[in-house]
Scaffold this motif. Structure first.
Motif, PDB file in Angstrom:
ATOM      1  N   ASP A   1       0.844  -1.206   0.000  1.00 56.03           N
ATOM      2  CA  ASP A   1       0.000   0.000   0.000  1.00 56.03           C
ATOM      3  C   ASP A   1       0.880   1.257   0.000  1.00 56.03           C
ATOM      4  O   ASP A   1       0.616   2.221  -0.715  1.00 56.03           O
ATOM      5  N   GLY A   2       1.957   1.209   0.795  1.00 57.43           N
ATOM      6  CA  GLY A   2       2.861   2.356   0.866  1.00 57.43           C
ATOM      7  C   GLY A   2       3.515   2.620  -0.483  1.00 57.43           C
ATOM      8  O   GLY A   2       3.610   3.769  -0.930  1.00 57.43           O
TER       9      GLY A   2
ATOM     10  N   GLU B   1      -0.543  -5.382  -2.007  1.00 58.96           N
ATOM     11  CA  GLU B   1      -0.822  -6.035  -0.729  1.00 58.96           C
ATOM     12  C   GLU B   1      -1.148  -4.928   0.262  1.00 58.96           C
ATOM     13  O   GLU B   1      -0.237  -4.313   0.824  1.00 58.96           O
TER      14      GLU B   1
ATOM     15  N   ALA C   1       2.236   1.344   6.112  1.00 56.18           N
ATOM     16  CA  ALA C   1       3.566   1.528   5.541  1.00 56.18           C
ATOM     17  C   ALA C   1       4.415   1.959   6.730  1.00 56.18           C
ATOM     18  O   ALA C   1       4.250   3.067   7.244  1.00 56.18           O
TER      19      ALA C   1
HETATM   20 MG    MG Z   1       1.841  -1.954   3.753  1.00 57.92          MG
END
Ligand code: MG
Ligand code: TPP
Length: 319
Positions: A145-146, A172, A177
């Motif tokens: 996600d980050g 994912e 993050a």
């Molecule tokens: Mg993550």
């Protein structure tokens, strides 16, 4: 989609292999046997497993700093991985790379990566190469996600979309993050909504449901293979451990880990396979014992292997 028993069993074995590998990495790290930083994949096993189960041996993946699960799911050797983590000469990078630099190009693993988002342009390059060589190979690009907040994501996915390259981006979304919650850096409900900006299809799935991941990624892989370009797949999951081993995790709200443990991807898949009579209780236990033995052997291999010699330090350096 009907998935045959053999494939379901294979996926279950892969998930158990990742879990037992990572649990052992965690304890070996705590015991001081693994140098450097280690990021484990506990809780996210269904995503790598379901995604890689859709690939052919000659297809590619790019991985991340949290790569052990991806590498095992693509067929990486637990012996050579463990040896690399221990810094030993028999490891994938002769003990000089560690957890975040494991690659096995013979089986399409184009590398874990310590640089967040660096796998995205590599995936585009591999996909372009597949096209130029006239093959129908596909690349799965795993990212967090980050990483989806990085410029490489926007540039890389856009270019792959414009050129209709055979890449499947698997985000994912494990909510974090490092210590930053995705909700603090992104406003839309789904990260897959970003696909609209590139004009490519997207799908959001429960990343803890290996069958859902297999089906969604399988469709995306088929689309890429027939020349219809990339897809963005968001798998919603959770990392049970800290960002790195030793992370005190004070940023996680009280009770969150316990809530997600109730959605453990391996427990729920095992329950389903028992209900479907794909596996018996005896077979479940036999698989657990067999894979525990394999991991024990990997640790023995790592422990008994030599460290690289100091005079080899500057070998394999390309500059
Ligand atoms: Mg993550
Ligand atoms: C370019 C770059 N920026 C920052 C970092 C430091 N860093 C390492 S992991 C990480 C968070 C990555 O989060 P995410 O992509 O969601 O992956 P996850 O750790 O959740 O699997 C950051 C910021 C880095 N390694 N590389």
């Amino acid at each position: 989609m009907v998935i045959d028993s053999e494939r379901l069993t294979q996926m279950y074995r892969t998930m158990v292999r990742i879990r037992l590998f990572e649990e052992r990495v965690s304890t070996e790290f705590a015991a001081g046997n693994i140098p450097g930083f280690v990021h484990v994949y506990i809780g996210e096993e269904a995503t790598a497993t379901g995604a890689c189960a859709t690939l052919r041996p000659d297809d590619y993946i790019t991985s991340t700093h949290r790569g052990h699960g991806h590498l095992i799911a693509k067929g990486g050797s637990t012996d050579r991985m463990m040896a690399e983590l221990f810094g030993k000469k028999t490891g994938y990078c002769k003990g000089k790379g560690g957890s975040m630099h494991i690659a096995d190009t013979d089986i399409g693993i184009l590398g874990a990566n310590g640089i967040v988002g660096a796998g995205i342009p590599l995936a585009g390059g591999a996909a372009l190469s597949a096209r130029m060589r006239g093959t129908d190979q596909v690349v799965i690009c795993f990212l967090g996600d980050g990483a989806s907040n990085r410029g490489t994501f926007h540039e890389g996915v856009n270019l792959a979309a414009v050129w209709q390259l055979p890449v499947v981006y698997v985000i994912e979304n494990n909510l974090y993050a490092e210590k930053t919650r995705i909700a603090d850096t992104y406003r839309l409900p789904n990260l897959s909504d970003r696909a609209g900006a590139f004009g490519i299809p997207d799908v959001t799935v429960d990343g803890n449901d290996v069958v859902a991941v297999y089906e969604a990624v399988g469709e995306a892989v088929a689309r890429a293979r027939r020349g219809d370009g990339p897809t963005l797949v968001e798998c919603k999951t959770y990392r049970i451990h800290g960002h790195f081993e030793g992370d005190p995790q004070t940023y996680k709200p009280r009770g969150e880990v316990e809530e997600w443990k109730k959605k453990d991807p391996i427990d729920s898949f095992r329950k389903r396979l028992l209900e479907m009579s794909v596996l018996s209780q005896e077979r479940v236990e036999a698989i657990g014992t067999e894979i525990a033995g394999e991991i024990e052997q990997a640790v023995t291999f790592a422990r008994e292997s030599p460290f690289p010699a100091p005079e080899e330090a500057l070998e394999d350096v390309f500059a």
